[in-house]
Design a protein around this motif. Structure first.
Motif, PDB file in Angstrom:
ATOM      1  N   ARG A 117       6.307   1.879  -9.150  1.00  9.56           N
ATOM      2  CA  ARG A 117       5.266   1.550 -10.022  1.00  9.56           C
ATOM      3  C   ARG A 117       5.030   0.079 -10.096  1.00  9.56           C
ATOM      4  NH1 ARG A 117       2.594   4.272 -14.263  1.00  9.56           N
ATOM      5  NH2 ARG A 117       3.039   5.938 -12.595  1.00  9.56           N
ATOM      6  N   GLU A 118       5.884  -0.721  -9.994  1.00  7.47           N
ATOM      7  CA  GLU A 118       5.747  -2.022 -10.033  1.00  7.47           C
ATOM      8  C   GLU A 118       5.135  -2.611  -8.628  1.00  7.47           C
ATOM      9  OE1 GLU A 118       8.527  -6.081 -11.231  1.00  7.47           O
ATOM     10  OE2 GLU A 118       9.579  -4.295 -10.566  1.00  7.47           O
ATOM     11  N   ASP A 119       5.653  -1.688  -7.529  1.00 10.69           N
ATOM     12  CA  ASP A 119       5.048  -2.236  -6.354  1.00 10.69           C
ATOM     13  C   ASP A 119       3.620  -1.732  -6.271  1.00 10.69           C
ATOM     14  OD1 ASP A 119       7.483  -2.942  -5.436  1.00 10.69           O
ATOM     15  OD2 ASP A 119       7.895  -1.224  -4.152  1.00 10.69           O
ATOM     16  N   GLN A 120       3.320  -0.832  -7.056  1.00  8.44           N
ATOM     17  CA  GLN A 120       1.715  -0.286  -6.911  1.00  8.44           C
ATOM     18  C   GLN A 120       1.021  -1.487  -7.607  1.00  8.44           C
ATOM     19  OE1 GLN A 120       1.790   3.277  -8.738  1.00  8.44           O
ATOM     20  NE2 GLN A 120       2.662   4.573  -7.007  1.00  8.44           N
ATOM     21  N   CYS A 173      19.553  10.778 -13.986  1.00  5.83           N
ATOM     22  CA  CYS A 173      17.979  10.213 -14.407  1.00  5.83           C
ATOM     23  C   CYS A 173      17.805   8.840 -14.643  1.00  5.83           C
ATOM     24  CB  CYS A 173      17.768  11.128 -15.779  1.00  5.83           C
ATOM     25  SG  CYS A 173      17.816  12.818 -15.458  1.00  5.83           S
ATOM     26  N   VAL A 174      18.707   8.209 -15.068  1.00  8.45           N
ATOM     27  CA  VAL A 174      18.685   6.643 -15.192  1.00  8.45           C
ATOM     28  C   VAL A 174      18.260   6.010 -13.739  1.00  8.45           C
ATOM     29  CG1 VAL A 174      19.822   4.354 -15.500  1.00  8.45           C
ATOM     30  CG2 VAL A 174      20.022   6.255 -17.186  1.00  8.45           C
ATOM     31  N   LEU A 175      19.017   6.365 -12.825  1.00  8.94           N
ATOM     32  CA  LEU A 175      18.721   6.159 -11.486  1.00  8.94           C
ATOM     33  C   LEU A 175      17.339   6.267 -10.989  1.00  8.94           C
ATOM     34  CD1 LEU A 175      22.096   6.579  -9.695  1.00  8.94           C
ATOM     35  CD2 LEU A 175      21.144   4.314 -10.406  1.00  8.94           C
ATOM     36  N   ASP A 176      16.734   7.724 -11.194  1.00  6.81           N
ATOM     37  CA  ASP A 176      15.388   8.085 -10.773  1.00  6.81           C
ATOM     38  C   ASP A 176      14.455   7.363 -11.551  1.00  6.81           C
ATOM     39  OD1 ASP A 176      13.781  10.106  -9.534  1.00  6.81           O
ATOM     40  OD2 ASP A 176      13.405  10.633 -11.669  1.00  6.81           O
ATOM     41  N   VAL A 177      14.732   7.086 -12.915  1.00  7.36           N
ATOM     42  CA  VAL A 177      13.664   6.214 -13.509  1.00  7.36           C
ATOM     43  C   VAL A 177      13.637   4.869 -13.089  1.00  7.36           C
ATOM     44  CG1 VAL A 177      13.361   5.188 -16.036  1.00  7.36           C
ATOM     45  CG2 VAL A 177      13.932   7.610 -15.710  1.00  7.36           C
ATOM     46  N   LYS A 178      14.630   4.457 -12.710  1.00  8.50           N
ATOM     47  CA  LYS A 178      14.622   3.075 -12.157  1.00  8.50           C
ATOM     48  C   LYS A 178      13.924   2.901 -10.812  1.00  8.50           C
ATOM     49  CE  LYS A 178      17.840  -0.698 -10.435  1.00  8.50           C
ATOM     50  NZ  LYS A 178      17.462  -0.687  -8.863  1.00  8.50           N
ATOM     51  N   GLN A 179      14.176   4.033 -10.001  1.00 13.86           N
ATOM     52  CA  GLN A 179      13.513   3.966  -8.750  1.00 13.86           C
ATOM     53  C   GLN A 179      11.931   4.097  -8.884  1.00 13.86           C
ATOM     54  OE1 GLN A 179      14.442   7.194  -6.145  1.00 13.86           O
ATOM     55  NE2 GLN A 179      13.678   6.262  -4.358  1.00 13.86           N
ATOM     56  N   ARG A 180      11.663   4.884  -9.740  1.00 11.58           N
ATOM     57  CA  ARG A 180      10.379   5.228 -10.188  1.00 11.58           C
ATOM     58  C   ARG A 180       9.613   3.864 -10.926  1.00 11.58           C
ATOM     59  NH1 ARG A 180       9.208  10.672 -13.365  1.00 11.58           N
ATOM     60  NH2 ARG A 180      11.467  11.550 -13.079  1.00 11.58           N
ATOM     61  N   ALA A 181      10.264   3.226 -11.496  1.00  4.41           N
ATOM     62  CA  ALA A 181       9.737   1.984 -12.224  1.00  4.41           C
ATOM     63  C   ALA A 181       9.627   0.829 -10.904  1.00  4.41           C
ATOM     64  CB  ALA A 181      10.745   1.441 -12.852  1.00  4.41           C
ATOM     65  N   PRO A 236       0.780  -5.379  -5.029  1.00  2.98           N
ATOM     66  CA  PRO A 236       0.990  -5.092  -3.620  1.00  2.98           C
ATOM     67  C   PRO A 236       1.147  -6.276  -2.625  1.00  2.98           C
ATOM     68  CG  PRO A 236      -1.193  -4.724  -4.338  1.00  2.98           C
ATOM     69  CD  PRO A 236      -0.461  -4.984  -5.404  1.00  2.98           C
ATOM     70  N   THR A 237       2.354  -6.414  -1.867  1.00  4.19           N
ATOM     71  CA  THR A 237       2.562  -7.364  -0.920  1.00  4.19           C
ATOM     72  C   THR A 237       3.227  -7.084   0.487  1.00  4.19           C
ATOM     73  OG1 THR A 237       4.721  -7.866  -1.586  1.00  4.19           O
ATOM     74  CG2 THR A 237       3.165  -9.246  -2.862  1.00  4.19           C
ATOM     75  N   ALA A 238       3.238  -7.749   1.242  1.00  2.99           N
ATOM     76  CA  ALA A 238       3.774  -7.214   2.595  1.00  2.99           C
ATOM     77  C   ALA A 238       5.257  -6.497   2.449  1.00  2.99           C
ATOM     78  CB  ALA A 238       4.132  -8.189   3.720  1.00  2.99           C
ATOM     79  N   THR A 239       6.140  -7.035   1.608  1.00  6.83           N
ATOM     80  CA  THR A 239       7.377  -6.471   1.271  1.00  6.83           C
ATOM     81  C   THR A 239       7.560  -5.091   0.517  1.00  6.83           C
ATOM     82  OG1 THR A 239       8.336  -8.546   0.724  1.00  6.83           O
ATOM     83  CG2 THR A 239       9.467  -6.904   0.121  1.00  6.83           C
ATOM     84  N   THR A 240       6.303  -4.995  -0.466  1.00  8.21           N
ATOM     85  CA  THR A 240       6.232  -3.734  -0.999  1.00  8.21           C
ATOM     86  C   THR A 240       5.610  -2.825  -0.115  1.00  8.21           C
ATOM     87  OG1 THR A 240       3.932  -4.397  -2.056  1.00  8.21           O
ATOM     88  CG2 THR A 240       5.505  -4.999  -3.364  1.00  8.21           C
ATOM     89  N   ARG A 241       4.850  -3.130   0.744  1.00  5.38           N
ATOM     90  CA  ARG A 241       4.193  -2.045   1.802  1.00  5.38           C
ATOM     91  C   ARG A 241       5.579  -1.599   2.605  1.00  5.38           C
ATOM     92  NH1 ARG A 241      -0.247  -5.422   1.628  1.00  5.38           N
ATOM     93  NH2 ARG A 241       0.352  -6.777   2.970  1.00  5.38           N
ATOM     94  N   LEU A 242       6.525  -2.474   2.835  1.00  6.26           N
ATOM     95  CA  LEU A 242       7.638  -2.143   3.651  1.00  6.26           C
ATOM     96  C   LEU A 242       8.587  -1.108   2.687  1.00  6.26           C
ATOM     97  CD1 LEU A 242       9.428  -2.546   6.054  1.00  6.26           C
ATOM     98  CD2 LEU A 242      10.648  -4.624   4.772  1.00  6.26           C
ATOM     99  N   ARG A 243       8.667  -1.423   1.400  1.00  7.90           N
ATOM    100  CA  ARG A 243       9.533  -0.497   0.796  1.00  7.90           C
ATOM    101  C   ARG A 243       8.752   0.672   0.509  1.00  7.90           C
ATOM    102  NH1 ARG A 243      10.715  -5.286  -2.474  1.00  7.90           N
ATOM    103  NH2 ARG A 243       8.756  -4.947  -3.957  1.00  7.90           N
ATOM    104  N   THR A 244       7.509   0.898   0.536  1.00  7.76           N
ATOM    105  CA  THR A 244       6.885   2.088   0.651  1.00  7.76           C
ATOM    106  C   THR A 244       6.812   2.767   1.643  1.00  7.76           C
ATOM    107  OG1 THR A 244       5.056   0.983  -1.037  1.00  7.76           O
ATOM    108  CG2 THR A 244       4.243   2.860   0.229  1.00  7.76           C
TER     109      THR A 244
END
Length: 99
Positions: A53-56, A42-50, A59-67
């Protein structure tokens, strides 16, 4: 002390996220709230969700790539490709190296 007290193992505690029982050593405690224990999965899942949220929020070109990577990952999981005999190990290897 009796024999029962000497051999008593710590009772398993529940993860606050998934509500499954774990040994204390398998839980991560929150600093300001030590009563909250979260299992490693769950810690890993929460980290991924965080991270999502940070990417949302920024928003940058890098965050769009991660999305795009996250959407691809979700699509692969929805189609169960990660469990296929030949393709699955390769996809799981790629997943470990992607954001």
């Amino acid at each position: 002390m009796t024999t029962n007290e000497q051999t008593a193992q710590p009772s398993p505690t529940k993860c606050w996220c998934c509500d499954r029982e774990y040994d204390e050593r398998e839980l991560v405690r929150l600093g300001a709230h030590p009563e909250v224990g979260i299992c490693l999965a769950c810690v890993l899942d929460v980290k991924q969700r965080a991270g999502e949220r940070e990417d949302q929020l920024r928003p940058t070109a890098t965050t769009r790539l991660r999305t795009g990577v996250r959407r691809s990952r979700d699509w692969v999981i929805a189609h169960d490709w990660h469990n296929r005999p030949v393709l699955g190990p390769f996809l799981r290897w790629i997943n470990r190296h992607l954001p």
